[in-house]
Enzyme design. Structure first.
Site, PDB file in Angstrom:
ATOM      1  N   LYS A  22      -1.654   3.835  36.832  1.00  0.00           N
ATOM      2  CA  LYS A  22      -2.302   4.472  35.681  1.00  0.00           C
ATOM      3  C   LYS A  22      -2.433   3.483  34.529  1.00  0.00           C
ATOM      4  CE  LYS A  22       0.243   7.059  32.693  1.00  0.00           C
ATOM      5  NZ  LYS A  22       0.159   6.666  31.275  1.00  0.00           N
ATOM      6  N   ASN A  23      -1.324   2.822  34.198  1.00  0.00           N
ATOM      7  CA  ASN A  23      -1.329   1.986  32.998  1.00  0.00           C
ATOM      8  C   ASN A  23      -2.079   0.667  33.167  1.00  0.00           C
ATOM      9  OD1 ASN A  23       0.000   3.969  31.689  1.00  0.00           O
ATOM     10  ND2 ASN A  23       2.011   2.966  31.645  1.00  0.00           N
ATOM     11  N   ARG A  92      -3.535   8.793  24.117  1.00  0.00           N
ATOM     12  CA  ARG A  92      -3.474   7.784  23.072  1.00  0.00           C
ATOM     13  C   ARG A  92      -4.145   6.466  23.452  1.00  0.00           C
ATOM     14  NH1 ARG A  92      -0.403   7.466  19.067  1.00  0.00           N
ATOM     15  NH2 ARG A  92      -0.265   5.271  19.570  1.00  0.00           N
ATOM     16  N   CYS A 116       2.940  11.226  19.102  1.00  0.00           N
ATOM     17  CA  CYS A 116       3.125  11.862  20.394  1.00  0.00           C
ATOM     18  C   CYS A 116       4.601  12.155  20.571  1.00  0.00           C
ATOM     19  CB  CYS A 116       2.585  11.004  21.522  1.00  0.00           C
ATOM     20  SG  CYS A 116       3.587   9.579  21.861  1.00  0.00           S
ATOM     21  N   ARG A 121       4.225   6.072  17.211  1.00  0.00           N
ATOM     22  CA  ARG A 121       3.289   5.176  17.891  1.00  0.00           C
ATOM     23  C   ARG A 121       2.085   4.753  17.058  1.00  0.00           C
ATOM     24  NH1 ARG A 121       2.710   7.077  24.036  1.00  0.00           N
ATOM     25  NH2 ARG A 121       2.098   4.942  24.346  1.00  0.00           N
ATOM     26  N   PRO A 122       2.322   3.993  15.986  1.00  0.00           N
ATOM     27  CA  PRO A 122       1.194   3.521  15.186  1.00  0.00           C
ATOM     28  C   PRO A 122       0.331   2.504  15.939  1.00  0.00           C
ATOM     29  CG  PRO A 122       3.250   2.500  14.453  1.00  0.00           C
ATOM     30  CD  PRO A 122       3.619   3.490  15.522  1.00  0.00           C
ATOM     31  N   ASP A 124      -1.124  -0.119  14.108  1.00  0.00           N
ATOM     32  CA  ASP A 124      -1.364  -1.134  13.077  1.00  0.00           C
ATOM     33  C   ASP A 124      -1.574  -2.534  13.652  1.00  0.00           C
ATOM     34  OD1 ASP A 124       1.437  -0.692  13.759  1.00  0.00           O
ATOM     35  OD2 ASP A 124       1.917  -2.258  12.313  1.00  0.00           O
ATOM     36  N   ASP A 304       9.469   3.064  30.647  1.00  0.00           N
ATOM     37  CA  ASP A 304       8.872   4.146  31.439  1.00  0.00           C
ATOM     38  C   ASP A 304       9.740   4.549  32.636  1.00  0.00           C
ATOM     39  OD1 ASP A 304       6.767   4.175  29.709  1.00  0.00           O
ATOM     40  OD2 ASP A 304       5.386   3.093  31.015  1.00  0.00           O
ATOM     41  N   ILE A 326      12.352   0.566  22.776  1.00  0.00           N
ATOM     42  CA  ILE A 326      10.887   0.515  22.605  1.00  0.00           C
ATOM     43  C   ILE A 326      10.367   1.704  21.790  1.00  0.00           C
ATOM     44  CG2 ILE A 326       8.659   0.335  23.794  1.00  0.00           C
ATOM     45  CD1 ILE A 326      10.456  -2.058  24.384  1.00  0.00           C
ATOM     46  N   ARG A 397      -0.633  13.983  34.502  1.00  0.00           N
ATOM     47  CA  ARG A 397      -1.272  12.880  33.771  1.00  0.00           C
ATOM     48  C   ARG A 397      -0.938  11.537  34.420  1.00  0.00           C
ATOM     49  NH1 ARG A 397       0.288  12.452  27.933  1.00  0.00           N
ATOM     50  NH2 ARG A 397      -1.085  10.705  28.240  1.00  0.00           N
TER      51      ARG A 397
HETATM   52  N1  EPU Z   1       3.697  -0.255  18.148  1.00  0.00           N
HETATM   53  C1  EPU Z   1       3.482  -0.382  16.798  1.00  0.00           C
HETATM   54  N2  EPU Z   1       2.232  -0.725  16.357  1.00  0.00           N
HETATM   55  C2  EPU Z   1       1.199  -0.935  17.223  1.00  0.00           C
HETATM   56  C3  EPU Z   1       1.421  -0.817  18.603  1.00  0.00           C
HETATM   57  C4  EPU Z   1       2.686  -0.457  19.041  1.00  0.00           C
HETATM   58  O1  EPU Z   1       4.401  -0.195  15.989  1.00  0.00           O
HETATM   59  O2  EPU Z   1       0.076  -1.256  16.757  1.00  0.00           O
HETATM   60  C5  EPU Z   1       5.028   0.171  18.635  1.00  0.00           C
HETATM   61  C6  EPU Z   1       4.945   1.547  19.291  1.00  0.00           C
HETATM   62  O3  EPU Z   1       5.044   2.581  18.337  1.00  0.00           O
HETATM   63  C7  EPU Z   1       6.108   1.519  20.242  1.00  0.00           C
HETATM   64  C8  EPU Z   1       6.173   0.050  20.672  1.00  0.00           C
HETATM   65  O4  EPU Z   1       5.440  -0.679  19.681  1.00  0.00           O
HETATM   66  O5  EPU Z   1       7.289   1.871  19.601  1.00  0.00           O
HETATM   67  C9  EPU Z   1       5.596  -0.232  22.044  1.00  0.00           C
HETATM   68  O6  EPU Z   1       4.232   0.098  22.087  1.00  0.00           O
HETATM   69  P1  EPU Z   1       3.178  -0.620  23.024  1.00  0.00           P
HETATM   70  O7  EPU Z   1       1.957  -0.873  22.228  1.00  0.00           O
HETATM   71  O8  EPU Z   1       3.810  -1.773  23.724  1.00  0.00           O
HETATM   72  O9  EPU Z   1       2.897   0.511  24.091  1.00  0.00           O
HETATM   73  P2  EPU Z   1       1.522   1.222  24.439  1.00  0.00           P
HETATM   74  O10 EPU Z   1       0.492   0.194  24.746  1.00  0.00           O
HETATM   75  O11 EPU Z   1       1.210   2.266  23.449  1.00  0.00           O
HETATM   76  C10 EPU Z   1       2.044   1.219  27.006  1.00  0.00           C
HETATM   77  C11 EPU Z   1       2.089   2.254  28.091  1.00  0.00           C
HETATM   78  C12 EPU Z   1       3.288   3.163  27.864  1.00  0.00           C
HETATM   79  C13 EPU Z   1       4.542   2.284  27.895  1.00  0.00           C
HETATM   80  C14 EPU Z   1       4.441   1.181  26.832  1.00  0.00           C
HETATM   81  C15 EPU Z   1       5.600   0.209  26.851  1.00  0.00           C
HETATM   82  C16 EPU Z   1      -0.217   2.597  28.690  1.00  0.00           C
HETATM   83  C17 EPU Z   1      -1.415   3.466  28.679  1.00  0.00           C
HETATM   84  N3  EPU Z   1       0.860   3.043  28.068  1.00  0.00           N
HETATM   85  O12 EPU Z   1       1.923   1.939  25.781  1.00  0.00           O
HETATM   86  O13 EPU Z   1       3.316   4.058  28.960  1.00  0.00           O
HETATM   87  O14 EPU Z   1       5.674   3.065  27.641  1.00  0.00           O
HETATM   88  O15 EPU Z   1       3.225   0.415  27.049  1.00  0.00           O
HETATM   89  O16 EPU Z   1       5.727  -0.393  28.087  1.00  0.00           O
HETATM   90  O17 EPU Z   1      -0.249   1.525  29.275  1.00  0.00           O
HETATM   91  C18 EPU Z   1       3.808   6.073  30.096  1.00  0.00           C
HETATM   92  O18 EPU Z   1       3.121   5.665  31.037  1.00  0.00           O
HETATM   93  O19 EPU Z   1       4.582   7.071  30.203  1.00  0.00           O
HETATM   94  C19 EPU Z   1       3.768   5.364  28.818  1.00  0.00           C
HETATM   95  C20 EPU Z   1       4.149   5.906  27.675  1.00  0.00           C
END
Ligand code: EPU
Length: 418
Positions: A22-23, A92, A116, A121-122, A124, A304, A326, A397
């Protein structure tokens, strides 16, 4: 809203095939926005989030055809550059449309994803990086509205945290930007390498993926290709746990150990026997000892797979310590596991699991997010009696036909409409 009914106490054993990730598939589908030619993607999992993504692509004018795990996408011209709230709010990852839309169409209107269940999960880091590449962004009625009339340009971007999504966002945007982009402190997850592989197959010039420094030389145009999505390492880890937690043994085909080393290290510490061969991994019940771990960006232990491992550790001997590094709110499974008989105490980002073999009793529990739901299913498999996991739309999902896969290993799991 469907629920799962699980008759616990059956020993699971057998062999399964891993589904596509998925990811990895989600960013790859969004990267399809960059290409004016026909694309074929294979091993795309049949999941609700994938359906949402395909609707988002159709919404901007893509012709999408889907046959089982094969998806073709054709987007010679855009009819819109908007990602509407009704679709974005359910997923998201939709924010990943921003970079590709700006790169190819120079304008975008993408709903801002809300918070969420697992944290605020910002986005920024995504937005600051795109601004550094020349995008003008503003917030308007809940939407991020972006434009870059002169096109995006390459930049050196230093992340304060190796965000998976922000790394993907910049890789996609930079593929069609003018000049060179370097991402420092980039995420190193295997899904990043898979996206880089897809972008390269379309003609992008990317190097360094899999390390903390990724370099992208922008090109003027990308071309069509045929590409296979990697296996779902989180699904694979979840299914492998279903063996040892029930005293059995599960083999998953179509995967390798490379991207789950930290997970296997914890499993081995508990006494589980992990073996691997050409394209398969097997986990078999062994000892039953506690183990500590903390979640970290890759190659650390994957967040995850935190909830699922906690469900497992609650029924081994000894006290395990877990630290979630995380997400700030990823222990929502704990009160439900406790209702099933686990002894877990949470203090901020730390959790202490007082393991006790045979602790789980069947109960009616509520799924709160995708991986929390998976942990409740694992607990249900070993619990004494019947467990009903409600709100399994979360599971749909991210896990393809989970009940069918578990039943093929000998579990008694059925889907009940509510
Ligand atoms: N973060 C920020 N600012 C940003 C982006 C992220 O503060 O602009 C913070 C987030 O709030 C969080 C941390 O950084 O606390 C990690 O976020 P990251 O951006 O690495 O994760 P993501 O891209 O939103 C993906 C996976 C998640 C997985 C995380 C970490 C997808 C679609 N989602 O999320 O998968 O937990 O990486 O490995 O690829 C799941 O599949 O259940 C899932 C949540």
């Amino acid at each position: 809203m469907d629920s799962f009914e699980i008759e616990g106490g059956r020993r699971l054993s057998g062999t399964l095939d891993a589904s596509g990730s998925k990811n990895a598939a989600l960013p790859i589908l969004f990267a399809a926005l960059l290409c004016p030619e026909r694309l074929t993607l294979r091993r795309v999992p049949r999941l609700h989030d994938i359906k949402t993504t395909l609707s988002l692509l159709e919404g901007v004018g893509a012709r999408v055809e889907r046959e089982g795990e094969r998806v073709t996408i054709d987007l010679p011209q855009f009819t819109s550059t908007e990602a509407p709230y009704d679709l974005v709010r359910t997923m998201r990852a939709s924010v990943l449309m921003l970079g590709p839309l700006l790169a190819r169409e120079r304008s975008a209107r993408v709903s801002l994803p809300g918070g969420c269940a697992i944290g605020s999960r910002p986005v920024d880091i995504h937005l600051a990086a795109l601004e550094q590449m020349g995008a003008e962004l503003r917030l308007e009625s809940g939407y991020i509205v972006g434009s870059c009339p002169g096109g995006l340009r390459g930049a050196e971007i230093v992340f304060r945290f190796p965000s998976v999504g922000a790394t993907q966002q910049v890789m996609m945007a930079a593929s069609l930007a003018e000049g060179k982009t370097v991402i420092r402190n980039a995420a190193r997850e295997p899904e990043i390498e898979n996206l880089a592989g897809f972008l390269r197959a379309m003609g992008a010039k990317i190097s360094g993926d899999g390390t903390s420094d990724i370099t992208i030389e922008g090109v003027a145009r990308l071309h069509g290709c045929d590409f296979e999505v990697m296996f779902d390492r989180i699904e694979a880890g979840t299914l492998l746990l279903a063996g040892p937690i029930t005293g059995g043994s599960v083999r998953v085909r179509g995967m390798d150990t490379g991207c789950l080393e930290a997970f296997f290290a914890v499993l081995r510490k508990t006494g589980v026997a992990v073996s691997a061969g050409e394209g398969w991994v097997e986990a078999s019940a062994g000892g039953s000892q506690c183990a500590d771990f903390e979640t970290q960006p890759h190659p650390g232990y994957a967040t995850d797979l935190q909830a699922q491992m906690m469900a497992y550790l609650a029924q081994v001997n000894g006290v395990s310590h877990v630290s979630e590094k995380i997400f700030e709110n990823r222990y929502m499974h704990v009160p439900e596991l406790v209702r099933m008989g686990a002894d877990i105490r949470v203090e901020g980002p730390q959790a202490m699991i007082y393991g006790k073999p045979g602790c789980y009793q069947g109960a009616v529990v509520m799924a709160t997010d995708l991986r929390a739901s998976a942990s409740l299913v694992l607990a249900g498999l070993v619990a004494n009696g019947t467990t009903r996991v409600r709100r399994i739309y979360h599971l749909d999902r991210g896990y393809e036909s989970l009940e069918t896969k578990l039943c093929s290993l000998g579990a008694a799991v059925s889907r009940k409409p509510e």
